[in-house]
Scaffold this motif. Structure first.
Motif, mmCIF file in Angstrom:
data_model
loop_
_atom_site.group_PDB
_atom_site.id
_atom_site.type_symbol
_atom_site.label_atom_id
_atom_site.label_comp_id
_atom_site.label_asym_id
_atom_site.label_seq_id
_atom_site.Cartn_x
_atom_site.Cartn_y
_atom_site.Cartn_z
ATOM 1 N N GLU A 42 0.864 -1.218 0.019
ATOM 2 C CA GLU A 42 -0.144 0.011 -0.175
ATOM 3 C C GLU A 42 0.916 1.025 -0.142
ATOM 4 O O GLU A 42 1.740 1.369 0.639
ATOM 5 C CB GLU A 42 -0.939 -0.255 1.482
ATOM 6 C CG GLU A 42 -1.604 1.076 1.375
ATOM 7 C CD GLU A 42 -2.603 1.136 2.639
ATOM 8 O OE1 GLU A 42 -3.778 1.163 2.830
ATOM 9 O OE2 GLU A 42 -1.773 1.031 3.831
ATOM 10 N N ILE A 43 0.529 2.151 -0.705
ATOM 11 C CA ILE A 43 1.174 3.777 -0.580
ATOM 12 C C ILE A 43 -0.043 4.477 0.248
ATOM 13 O O ILE A 43 -1.264 4.630 -0.040
ATOM 14 C CB ILE A 43 1.310 4.177 -2.070
ATOM 15 C CG1 ILE A 43 2.099 3.558 -2.805
ATOM 16 C CG2 ILE A 43 1.754 5.696 -1.831
ATOM 17 C CD1 ILE A 43 2.552 4.097 -4.070
ATOM 18 N N VAL A 44 0.482 5.176 1.242
ATOM 19 C CA VAL A 44 -0.267 6.110 1.970
ATOM 20 C C VAL A 44 0.513 7.362 1.896
ATOM 21 O O VAL A 44 1.511 7.393 2.106
ATOM 22 C CB VAL A 44 -0.172 5.780 3.579
ATOM 23 C CG1 VAL A 44 -1.213 6.819 4.291
ATOM 24 C CG2 VAL A 44 -1.054 4.325 3.880
ATOM 25 N N ALA A 45 -0.419 8.172 1.219
ATOM 26 C CA ALA A 45 0.122 9.596 0.837
ATOM 27 C C ALA A 45 -0.169 10.575 2.131
ATOM 28 O O ALA A 45 -1.050 10.578 2.742
ATOM 29 C CB ALA A 45 -0.389 9.936 -0.261
ATOM 30 N N VAL A 46 0.800 11.218 2.472
ATOM 31 C CA VAL A 46 0.779 12.165 3.611
ATOM 32 C C VAL A 46 0.693 13.622 3.029
ATOM 33 O O VAL A 46 1.793 13.828 2.473
ATOM 34 C CB VAL A 46 1.850 12.039 4.682
ATOM 35 C CG1 VAL A 46 1.538 13.187 5.748
ATOM 36 C CG2 VAL A 46 1.650 10.431 5.433
ATOM 37 N N VAL A 47 -0.429 14.302 3.121
ATOM 38 C CA VAL A 47 -0.480 15.607 2.481
ATOM 39 C C VAL A 47 -0.918 16.636 3.841
ATOM 40 O O VAL A 47 -1.200 16.161 4.934
ATOM 41 C CB VAL A 47 -1.431 15.740 1.434
ATOM 42 C CG1 VAL A 47 -0.953 14.823 0.324
ATOM 43 C CG2 VAL A 47 -2.779 15.630 2.085
ATOM 44 N N GLY A 48 -0.751 17.750 3.519
ATOM 45 C CA GLY A 48 -1.224 18.816 4.599
ATOM 46 C C GLY A 48 -0.509 19.945 4.692
ATOM 47 O O GLY A 48 0.546 20.164 3.996
ATOM 48 N N SER A 49 -0.598 20.494 5.746
ATOM 49 C CA SER A 49 -0.086 21.941 6.120
ATOM 50 C C SER A 49 1.476 21.565 6.126
ATOM 51 O O SER A 49 1.959 20.759 6.606
ATOM 52 C CB SER A 49 -0.743 22.674 7.332
ATOM 53 O OG SER A 49 -0.132 23.605 7.543
ATOM 54 N N SER A 50 2.199 22.736 5.702
ATOM 55 C CA SER A 50 3.708 23.038 6.057
ATOM 56 C C SER A 50 3.940 23.291 7.312
ATOM 57 O O SER A 50 3.317 24.061 7.976
ATOM 58 C CB SER A 50 4.147 23.759 4.982
ATOM 59 O OG SER A 50 4.827 24.835 5.553
ATOM 60 N N GLY A 51 4.671 22.298 8.070
ATOM 61 C CA GLY A 51 5.031 22.544 9.561
ATOM 62 C C GLY A 51 4.003 22.010 10.185
ATOM 63 O O GLY A 51 3.732 22.173 11.745
ATOM 64 N N SER A 52 3.288 20.850 9.714
ATOM 65 C CA SER A 52 2.192 20.282 10.488
ATOM 66 C C SER A 52 2.881 18.964 11.222
ATOM 67 O O SER A 52 2.225 18.171 12.066
ATOM 68 C CB SER A 52 1.110 19.843 9.620
ATOM 69 O OG SER A 52 1.385 19.166 8.456
ATOM 70 N N GLY A 53 4.132 18.699 10.814
ATOM 71 C CA GLY A 53 4.609 17.525 11.676
ATOM 72 C C GLY A 53 4.905 16.333 10.548
ATOM 73 O O GLY A 53 5.392 15.244 11.172
ATOM 74 N N LYS A 54 4.777 16.446 9.363
ATOM 75 C CA LYS A 54 5.106 15.379 8.562
ATOM 76 C C LYS A 54 6.551 14.800 8.704
ATOM 77 O O LYS A 54 6.782 13.632 8.695
ATOM 78 C CB LYS A 54 4.797 15.728 7.032
ATOM 79 C CG LYS A 54 3.341 16.014 7.036
ATOM 80 C CD LYS A 54 3.011 16.583 5.528
ATOM 81 C CE LYS A 54 3.923 17.800 4.705
ATOM 82 N NZ LYS A 54 3.609 19.079 5.446
ATOM 83 N N SER A 55 7.416 15.841 8.537
ATOM 84 C CA SER A 55 9.079 15.490 8.478
ATOM 85 C C SER A 55 9.346 14.991 9.917
ATOM 86 O O SER A 55 10.114 14.144 10.009
ATOM 87 C CB SER A 55 9.849 16.577 8.053
ATOM 88 O OG SER A 55 9.428 16.982 6.720
ATOM 89 N N ILE A 56 8.599 15.340 10.854
ATOM 90 C CA ILE A 56 8.971 15.018 12.250
ATOM 91 C C ILE A 56 8.520 13.531 12.525
ATOM 92 O O ILE A 56 9.128 12.614 13.127
ATOM 93 C CB ILE A 56 8.381 15.977 13.284
ATOM 94 C CG1 ILE A 56 8.775 17.355 13.133
ATOM 95 C CG2 ILE A 56 8.097 15.677 14.734
ATOM 96 C CD1 ILE A 56 10.216 17.455 13.554
ATOM 97 N N LEU A 57 7.530 13.366 11.887
ATOM 98 C CA LEU A 57 6.840 11.838 12.196
ATOM 99 C C LEU A 57 7.917 10.795 11.490
ATOM 100 O O LEU A 57 8.037 9.731 11.929
ATOM 101 C CB LEU A 57 5.507 12.124 11.196
ATOM 102 C CG LEU A 57 5.055 10.462 11.144
ATOM 103 C CD1 LEU A 57 4.442 9.764 12.544
ATOM 104 C CD2 LEU A 57 3.727 10.326 10.319
ATOM 105 N N ALA A 58 8.485 11.325 10.316
ATOM 106 C CA ALA A 58 9.279 10.381 9.497
ATOM 107 C C ALA A 58 10.649 10.312 10.485
ATOM 108 O O ALA A 58 11.030 9.219 10.505
ATOM 109 C CB ALA A 58 9.658 10.992 8.241
ATOM 110 N N SER A 59 11.076 11.492 11.135
ATOM 111 C CA SER A 59 12.268 11.436 11.860
ATOM 112 C C SER A 59 11.872 10.388 13.127
ATOM 113 O O SER A 59 12.887 9.835 13.381
ATOM 114 C CB SER A 59 12.502 12.559 12.349
ATOM 115 O OG SER A 59 12.866 13.633 11.284
ATOM 116 N N ALA A 60 10.741 10.562 13.428
ATOM 117 C CA ALA A 60 10.587 9.560 14.628
ATOM 118 C C ALA A 60 10.583 8.240 14.381
ATOM 119 O O ALA A 60 11.059 7.377 15.114
ATOM 120 C CB ALA A 60 9.037 10.256 15.408
ATOM 121 N N VAL A 61 9.796 7.968 13.374
ATOM 122 C CA VAL A 61 9.900 6.380 12.804
ATOM 123 C C VAL A 61 11.318 6.050 12.728
ATOM 124 O O VAL A 61 11.686 4.856 13.130
ATOM 125 C CB VAL A 61 9.096 6.444 11.400
ATOM 126 C CG1 VAL A 61 9.405 4.651 10.922
ATOM 127 C CG2 VAL A 61 7.633 6.692 11.845
#
Ligand SMILES: Nc1ncnc2c1ncn2[C@@H]1O[C@H](COP(=O)(O)OP(=O)(O)OP(=O)(O)O)[C@@H](O)[C@H]1O
Ligand code: SF4
Ligand SMILES: [Mg+2]
Lengths: 306, 201
Positions: A42-61
């Motif tokens: 599966e591909i889950v696309a993560v979209v949304g506001s800039s500064g909403s924590g998308k990259s932080i989520l990646a870093s956390a994983v």
């Protein structure tokens, strides 16, 4: 195929920072009890506001958060928590990361060597260069000698060197021309089709919709909606959250009309619904915390969603 | 005002192939020219040459018939696609922002820049937050031409349309000229007064 590869449950990430104008530290919470899973194939696309924590989520994983970060909640890979020891075994082999910043390349190492990495082979490196249309001569260059698009493709080849089971791609398309951007996403699709789980963080939403199975919409450190891709393609009436709908209106191919205001600052969040200070439908019911609700085979954090 | 590149050729080193060959390009005040097309045709290189960041191997760039000024504030400003590479990592954001001019509070608010971010290091901001600083920094009242190389790929679509609406208002108000490189055709059609394909250059 519905095997859970990545499962994030109630993740909280905060940064310990000095409060402005004082010597006291405060915890700035940038991700608030966030849950998301990605299945095999599966591909889950993560979209949304800039500064909403998308990259932080990646870093956390990936265990790449800076030292002043504090986390809570659980992150599991194939059913087991990702511990520090496991991280070393998985990262670069089973788990691949395509970073957002081209800064990630080592400026002092030739590109070919970087892509091959510690575990790769020259054959595979050559095969990937061909697949991603990188000239063989690029292998002998240093990162500063590459164009933006080439650097992006170098990051991608480096990430997929080890035939990963989980790919986390943080904005793989900026700097690529349209053709190349589409091709890159098609490659991610074929990784998924052969069983990998892909988390695709992107602002190129129209391109992402061509390949993703589900779309998660981030806002102010939370997921406001998870929807099947078909709902995004169907247009804003099929979506659940007012922010997702506003997203559709802002696209240049649609109205190009932004809603006013900005995402609230992590140190000064509104009470209850995090979108309430910009939402045209706000009423007193919105002052309560908005739990995730299931609606029409999607999820949403909004009392008034239907 | 007119910004023109005349018969530009460019190669990185004597031995490397020509990236641009005898390219001429003009943009007048009030015009917003979009450049679209595949990568590898030197769009970004042309952008850097127009902004005076890179010297052409042959040919010349002229602003109203004269070479770009070497000293003082350059009226031709450029914003890059990688904000993390265009700020000094050892400066706090406040210094980067105020390097050329001092935007007032209402301008910062319009740009969606939080006061609290000014005290941070660049590594403590998201890609899109950082890009807002780079855009704000380039909009000094003395800027006459703005070269934009994929500047909004780091922004979500709502912020993207907010920032473009600000850029367009500012450009129209000051009759500024713009060169816009993007892979998003829908965006180019929205914001440009004219679109050229690289192969036509
Ligand atoms: N080291 C840090 N210290 C404090 N705050 C940080 C740090 N790194 C990031 N942040 C903040 O955390 C929030 C989330 O950042 P993140 O980089 O995850 O955003 P993003 O969703 O990836 O945005 P973009 O789409 O712009 O890349 C932002 O508000 C950012 O300012
Ligand atoms: S909960 Fe209320 S304020 Fe929040 S998105 Fe829904 S309607 Fe708007
Ligand atoms: Mg990011």
């Amino acid at each position: 195929m519905n095997e859970n590869i990545l499962k994030i449950e109630d993740l909280v990430v905060a940064f310990s920072m000095y409060k402005s104008g004082s010597f006291k530290k405060e915890n700035l919470e940038v991700i608030h009890s966030l849950s998301l899973d990605v299945n095999a194939g599966e591909i889950v696309a993560v979209v949304g506001s800039s500064g909403s924590g998308k990259s932080i989520l990646a870093s956390a994983v990936l265990g790449l958060l800076p030292k002043n970060a504090v986390t809570k909640g659980s992150i599991t890979y194939k059913g087991e928590p990702i511990t520090k020891e496991r991280q070393k075994d998985l990262f670069g082999k089973e788990i691949a990361f395509i970073p957002q910043s081209v800064d990630y390349l080592d400026p002092l190492m030739k590109v070919g060597k970087q892509v091959k990495g510690v575990f790769g082979t020259d054959e595979r490196r050559k095969e990937l260069f061909e697949k991603y249309r990188l000239d063989e001569s690029a292998a002998g260059k240093y990162p500063f000698q590459l164009s933006g698009g080439m650097a992006r493709r170098v990051l991608i080849t480096g990430a997929v060197m080890g035939n990963p089971d989980l790919i986390i791609a943080d904005e793989p398309t900026p700097g690529l021309d349209l053709e190349m951007a589409k091709e890159t996403l098609d490659h991610l699709r074929s990784f998924a089709d052969s069983g990998a789980a892909v988390l695709l963080i992107t602002h190129d939403i129209d391109l992402a919709l061509n390949v993703a199975d589900r779309v998660a919409v981030f806002y102010a450190g939370t997921i406001v909606e998870v929807a099947p891709t078909a709902d995004f393609l169907a247009g804003k009436d099929a979506l659940r959250h007012p922010y997702s709908k506003a997203f559709i209106d802002a696209l240049p191919q649609n109205d190009f009309k932004p809603i006013p205001g900005t995402q609230p600052y992590a140190g000064n969040l509104p009470k209850g619904c995090l979108f309430s200070d910009r939402c045209p439908y706000k009423d007193s019911a919105c002052d309560a915390d908005q739990p995730e609700r299931e609606i029409r085979s999607g999820k949403v954090r909004c009392v008034h969603a239907s | 005002m007119l910004l023109e590149a005349n018969n530009i050729s460019f190669r990185y080193t004597e031995k490397s192939p020509l990236i641009l060959e005898d390219v001429s390009f003009k943009v007048s005040e009030g015009e917003r020219i979009g450049i679209v097309g595949p990568s590898g045709y030197g769009k970004s290189t042309l952008a850097k040459i127009l902004a005076g960041y890179e010297k052409p191997t042959s040919g010349e760039v002229k602003l109203d018939g004269a070479p770009l000024p070497m000293k003082g504030y350059c009226p031709v400003q450029m914003i890059y696609q990688h904000p993390e590479l265009s700020v000094n990592p050892r400066w706090k954001m406040v210094k980067t922002l105020n390097e050329c001019w001092e935007p007032d509070d209402s301008f910062l608010e319009k740009m969606g820049i939080e006061k609290a971010w000014l005290k941070r290091w660049p590594s403590e901001l998201s890609g899109g937050e950082l890009q807002r600083f780079c855009i704000a920094r380039s909009l000094s009242p003395e800027t006459k031409f703005l070269i934009c190389d994929e500047i909004s790929t780091m922004l979500d679509v709502i912020t993207q349309s907010q920032i473009w609406n600000i850029l367009l208002d500012t450009a129209k108000e000051r009759n500024m000229g713009m060169v816009i490189i993007t892979h998003n055709l829908a965006l180019a059609e929205r914001v440009c007064t004219k679109i050229v394909k690289v192969k036509e250059l």
